[in-house]
Motif scaffolding. Sequence first.
Motif, PDB file in Angstrom:
ATOM      1  N   VAL A  23      54.132  77.686   2.712  1.00 21.22           N
ATOM      2  CA  VAL A  23      54.840  78.845   3.022  1.00 21.22           C
ATOM      3  C   VAL A  23      55.363  79.743   1.978  1.00 21.22           C
ATOM      4  CG1 VAL A  23      57.268  77.903   3.117  1.00 21.22           C
ATOM      5  CG2 VAL A  23      56.519  79.611   4.675  1.00 21.22           C
ATOM      6  N   LYS A  29      57.388  84.824   5.066  1.00 21.42           N
ATOM      7  CA  LYS A  29      57.667  84.005   6.109  1.00 21.42           C
ATOM      8  C   LYS A  29      59.188  83.101   5.755  1.00 21.42           C
ATOM      9  CE  LYS A  29      53.090  83.153   7.476  1.00 21.42           C
ATOM     10  NZ  LYS A  29      51.898  82.043   7.615  1.00 21.42           N
ATOM     11  N   LEU A  30      59.550  83.453   4.426  1.00 20.33           N
ATOM     12  CA  LEU A  30      60.698  82.748   4.156  1.00 20.33           C
ATOM     13  C   LEU A  30      62.237  83.567   4.596  1.00 20.33           C
ATOM     14  CD1 LEU A  30      60.182  81.487   0.540  1.00 20.33           C
ATOM     15  CD2 LEU A  30      60.311  80.294   2.434  1.00 20.33           C
ATOM     16  N   PRO A  32      63.255  84.717   7.446  1.00 19.69           N
ATOM     17  CA  PRO A  32      64.323  84.024   8.560  1.00 19.69           C
ATOM     18  C   PRO A  32      65.128  83.112   7.987  1.00 19.69           C
ATOM     19  CG  PRO A  32      61.836  84.511   9.647  1.00 19.69           C
ATOM     20  CD  PRO A  32      62.044  84.764   7.900  1.00 19.69           C
ATOM     21  N   THR A  33      64.479  81.932   7.238  1.00 16.00           N
ATOM     22  CA  THR A  33      65.472  81.033   6.795  1.00 16.00           C
ATOM     23  C   THR A  33      66.323  81.476   5.568  1.00 16.00           C
ATOM     24  OG1 THR A  33      63.427  79.920   7.011  1.00 16.00           O
ATOM     25  CG2 THR A  33      65.138  78.826   5.558  1.00 16.00           C
ATOM     26  N   ALA A  88      66.743  75.850  11.871  1.00 18.06           N
ATOM     27  CA  ALA A  88      65.680  76.723  10.828  1.00 18.06           C
ATOM     28  C   ALA A  88      64.338  76.707  11.375  1.00 18.06           C
ATOM     29  CB  ALA A  88      65.634  76.329   9.437  1.00 18.06           C
ATOM     30  N   ASN A  92      62.632  80.130  12.986  1.00 11.30           N
ATOM     31  CA  ASN A  92      60.843  80.398  12.293  1.00 11.30           C
ATOM     32  C   ASN A  92      60.314  80.458  13.662  1.00 11.30           C
ATOM     33  OD1 ASN A  92      60.712  80.610   9.244  1.00 11.30           O
ATOM     34  ND2 ASN A  92      62.268  79.202   9.749  1.00 11.30           N
ATOM     35  N   SER A  93      60.360  79.474  14.573  1.00 10.67           N
ATOM     36  CA  SER A  93      59.320  79.690  15.659  1.00 10.67           C
ATOM     37  C   SER A  93      59.757  80.625  16.493  1.00 10.67           C
ATOM     38  CB  SER A  93      59.594  78.293  16.375  1.00 10.67           C
ATOM     39  OG  SER A  93      59.228  77.230  15.574  1.00 10.67           O
ATOM     40  N   LEU A  96      58.693  84.505  13.568  1.00 15.58           N
ATOM     41  CA  LEU A  96      57.527  84.474  13.011  1.00 15.58           C
ATOM     42  C   LEU A  96      56.346  84.932  13.830  1.00 15.58           C
ATOM     43  CD1 LEU A  96      57.511  81.506  10.284  1.00 15.58           C
ATOM     44  CD2 LEU A  96      58.248  84.019  10.090  1.00 15.58           C
TER      45      LEU A  96
END
Length: 288
Positions: A23, A29-30, A32-33, A88, A92-93, A96
């Motif tokens: 990732v 993609k980072l 949302p975290t 988290a 992400n699910s 993303l």
Amino acid sequence: MESQQRIGVGQYLKNAMKQGLQVFKNPLKLLPTLVIGAVWIVIGYLSAKMQPFPMPLKIASFLSYAEGGLFGGVLGAVGGIAGKVVMAVFINSLILPLFEKKLPFVGVAGGIKGMFTSMSKDTARGIAPLLKGLGFALLIYVFFNINQGRQNSIVGVVALVLLLQNIGNQGGFLFGLLFSLANSLSKGKVPKYINITRFLTGMTLGFTLAVGLSVAGFHWCLWLGLLFLILGFFFGLIIREKKQPMQPQTVQGQMPQPPMPSMPQAPMTNPMPPTYGAPQMAPPPPRR
């Protein structure tokens, strides 16, 4: 799942860690975290400074699981960190797939169907893994939400959705981890998908029960979890003993002898019945 049939749990965790590090090659993609992490920091700071906590912040704290790990000392802090990892993954699910123009949580509907399908066949064998999963989920919920309060009960709902997705897709981290763990414990014997599905079904029911108990104000998850685990192992032993075939008794030092085949018997012929009420005729004399 062919690759998971050849590796144990250790190798599976190494492969999952390598995939997780991929990732960092796509910083988007980072996002949302990073956002949910910032929310946790802000709400955690405000909860320590503002008393009483305003209702909007209470709602935000509930939905984000921001106060997870702030209670229960060291064990509660470790459980809160683990729960935030689950949270988290959920975030992400949820987000993303939208970047790829896909629907989030594909497989949840199939997971609900899979729950009923897994228990519709050979129900007796399904009791043990179901009870084990139910008890395990209750204990995990206590680990995530150490005081079993309403404020952090969202972690049970999140785990419930992720489990349904794992069941529906017959994949995901947890499904693969259980498959590899069962593969390691079974000494090379390939585990059955239906047993893992039954265990995950029990976990789904366990998290549902745990959230319901927290909402109702009952702190029974720890004791019920231990009870269901004990019952699960008890039924597993009973069913395993019933499945063992009867072995012929042998004398020490001698090989068991196969049973002798039964000899076919000649059919019995019924003699001519005597005639009653009629005189017996003497045989005629021989001719000379």
